[in-house]
Design an enzyme around this catalytic site. Structure first.
Site, short mmCIF file in Angstrom:
data_model
loop_
_atom_site.label_atom_id
_atom_site.label_comp_id
_atom_site.label_asym_id
_atom_site.label_seq_id
_atom_site.Cartn_x
_atom_site.Cartn_y
_atom_site.Cartn_z
N GLU A 53 126.98 24.58 47.04
CA GLU A 53 126.74 25.71 46.14
C GLU A 53 126.39 25.14 44.76
O GLU A 53 127.10 24.27 44.25
CB GLU A 53 128.01 26.57 46.01
N ASP A 64 134.13 33.91 36.64
CA ASP A 64 134.53 32.51 36.60
C ASP A 64 135.75 32.28 35.73
O ASP A 64 135.91 32.93 34.71
CB ASP A 64 133.36 31.65 36.08
N TYR A 178 131.91 35.40 52.32
CA TYR A 178 132.74 34.66 51.36
C TYR A 178 134.03 35.46 51.15
O TYR A 178 134.02 36.51 50.51
CB TYR A 178 131.98 34.51 50.04
O1 LIG Z 1 136.59 27.31 41.48
P1 LIG Z 1 137.40 27.58 42.74
O2 LIG Z 1 138.75 28.22 42.43
O3 LIG Z 1 137.49 26.36 43.62
O4 LIG Z 1 136.59 28.69 43.58
C1 LIG Z 1 135.27 28.40 44.14
C2 LIG Z 1 134.30 28.99 43.16
O5 LIG Z 1 134.33 28.18 41.98
C3 LIG Z 1 132.81 29.08 43.56
O6 LIG Z 1 132.64 29.50 44.89
C4 LIG Z 1 132.26 30.03 42.55
C5 LIG Z 1 131.73 29.65 41.34
N1 LIG Z 1 131.43 30.76 40.61
C6 LIG Z 1 131.81 31.88 41.30
C7 LIG Z 1 131.76 33.22 40.96
C8 LIG Z 1 132.25 34.16 41.88
C9 LIG Z 1 132.76 33.72 43.15
C10 LIG Z 1 132.79 32.36 43.51
C11 LIG Z 1 132.34 31.45 42.56
#
Ligand SMILES: O=P(O)(O)OC[C@@H](O)[C@@H](O)c1c[nH]c2ccccc12
Length: 269
Positions: A53, A64, A178
């Site tokens: 990603e 975020d 997701y």
């Molecule tokens: O940062 P974490 O807690 O490991 O979670 C994954 C996430 O960062 C990635 O999938 C993601 C980055 N930006 C997002 C915005 C919404 C959902 C998910 C995301």
């Protein structure tokens, strides 16, 4: 070296055949810089990432947490643009075997025109797209155009979603679903909540599509637990972003290589 990249669905089919859980790392494009982003994608690709990603930095990343917000702010402060990110993607995708999933908030897509942007993403070799703030009610337009250009749109299921909404999202989501494991924003949590096991089981009861679990996962033992609970993919973002943010580029790249190897070993054990 040019490799034919699979679609997200094909990738999950292959992994299913091997009975494997996917590792999906997330990093923010342009933090600390685009050159490091290119190297990071290639390192992740050869260190266990089954899909990757890549976040397009945005000024208002409401979903975020602090780590990824700070990464986006730094990238934007360096002057990283949407176009530059797409250039990096075009150059690096042919060297990856992992399908690339772009993360973009909805406004930058709407502003440039959905069809124009999705066509550019497809031309750049992008296989999947997550739009964290895409309202389900508006998803159909994006899904239809994405299907035309060969991009799979991954939708998010929140732990607080009611079952009929989960059903609707599961039906529309492409590539995988997701599953957001905790309420709130992205960011490392000290432990995975046991209710995630129920969330995975419930979702598995309502769909055959692969389920990717993210949010709060940073340690191999947490990833292993999620895989043992039946997730088809474990998604880790902040832990990778932090390592690139807190070290020199060279040291950061070393640390994400180690983390990817450790996490992939954990979800495969
Ligand atoms: O940062 P974490 O807690 O490991 O979670 C994954 C996430 O960062 C990635 O999938 C993601 C980055 N930006 C997002 C915005 C919404 C959902 C998910 C995301």
């Amino acid at each position: 070296m040019k490799t034919k990249t699979q679609s997200i669905s094909e990738c999950f089919q292959t992994l299913k055949g091997r009975g494997e859980c996917a590792l999906i790392p997330f990093i923010t494009a342009g933090d600390p810089d685009l050159e490091t982003t290119t190297k990071a994608l290639q390192i992740l690709d050869r260190s266990g990432a089954d899909l990757i990603e890549l976040g397009i930095p945005y000024s208002d990343p409401l979903a975020d947490g602090p780590v990824i917000q700070a990464a986006a702010t730094r990238a934007l402060a360096r002057g990283v643009t949407f176009d530059q990110v797409l250039e990096v993607v075009s150059d690096v995708v042919p060297t990856l075997k992992a399908p690339l999933i772009l993360f973009s908030y909805y406004n930058p897509i709407l502003y440039r025109g959905i069809r124009a942007v999705l066509t550019r993403f497809a031309d750049a070799g992008v296989k999947g797209l997550v739009v964290p703030d895409l309202p389900l009610e508006e998803a159909q337009t994006l899904l239809d155009i994405a299907a035309e250009v060969g991009i799979e749109i991954i939708l998010l299921v929140a732990p607080t979603s009611r079952s009929e909404r989960i059903q609707a999202i599961a039906e529309k989501s492409q590539g995988f679903i997701y599953l957001v494991s905790v309420t709130g924003v992205t960011g490392v949590r000290s432990q995975v909540q046991s209710r995630v096991q129920t969330l995975i089981a419930d979702l598995k009861n309502s769909t055959d599509k692969p389920i990717g679990v993210g949010f709060g996962i940073s340690e191999p033992k947490q990833a292993q637990q999620i895989a043992q609970w039946g997730a088809n993919a474990v998604i880790v973002g902040s832990a990778f972003v932090r390592r690139l943010a807190e070290n020199s580029p060279a040291q950061g790249l070393k640390e994400i290589e180690q983390l990817a190897q450790d996490l992939k070993a954990a979800v495969s054990s």
